[in-house]
Write an enzyme that holds these catalytic residues in place. Sequence first.
Site, PDB file in Angstrom:
ATOM      1  N   GLU A 133       8.499 -15.932  21.293  1.00  0.00           N
ATOM      2  CA  GLU A 133       9.319 -14.708  22.026  1.00  0.00           C
ATOM      3  C   GLU A 133       8.410 -14.054  22.869  1.00  0.00           C
ATOM      4  O   GLU A 133       7.384 -13.499  22.484  1.00  0.00           O
ATOM      5  CB  GLU A 133       9.876 -13.779  20.833  1.00  0.00           C
ATOM      6  N   ASP A 144       8.039 -15.292  15.950  1.00  0.00           N
ATOM      7  CA  ASP A 144       8.574 -13.985  16.666  1.00  0.00           C
ATOM      8  C   ASP A 144       7.365 -13.104  16.323  1.00  0.00           C
ATOM      9  O   ASP A 144       6.923 -12.636  15.099  1.00  0.00           O
ATOM     10  CB  ASP A 144       9.781 -13.548  15.650  1.00  0.00           C
ATOM     11  N   ASP A 202      12.788 -11.265  11.043  1.00  0.00           N
ATOM     12  CA  ASP A 202      11.672 -11.945  11.532  1.00  0.00           C
ATOM     13  C   ASP A 202      11.602 -13.331  11.630  1.00  0.00           C
ATOM     14  O   ASP A 202      11.311 -14.088  12.449  1.00  0.00           O
ATOM     15  CB  ASP A 202      10.344 -11.118  11.063  1.00  0.00           C
TER      16      ASP A 202
END
EC number: 3.1.21.10
Length: 181
Positions: A67, A7, A139
């Site tokens: 992502e 992420d 996160d």
Amino acid sequence: MRILGIDPGLRTTGFGVLERHGHQLVYVASGTIKSDGNADLPSRLKTLYDGVSELVRTYRPDCASIEKVFVNVNPQSTLLLGQARGAVICGLMSGNLPVFEYTALQLKQAVVGYGRANKDQVQDMVVRLLNLEGRPGTDAADALGVAICHAHGGETLAAMAGLAPQLARKGLRVRRGRLVG
């Protein structure tokens, strides 16, 4: 198969490592890479690159999932996130890993079953799916989520998304993981 999920973020980049054995997911590790907010941008990007490169060397994943960037209201924030993401991808490529990209919507759909899920719902499902004793930070949970997304057929979603231009020429498209006309 060992998957490293990422992420990306300039201040905090989450990571999650899991293994897929058939239909079973096994948690390996998770955490964050933090860059010094007082450092100049090139130094912060190098911190991310070095941190991700070290994760690749340490955990030896078979592939990585990351992502995709969303367009923020603030264009400057979007540009900074894009640069952080670039440093992270370069770190992943330092280990010659195949890198798969997923939207937040795909991640949430794969983990929670609902593409508009909030961060708490993602964290809760990550805990359940991986049988974790504690709750990872947001996160790290998102990073584990993007790894779960890849483990749960993300390769198929990515392949279908790559076929979108060819399908469009034939009057077809992919919607919710299905081919529609």
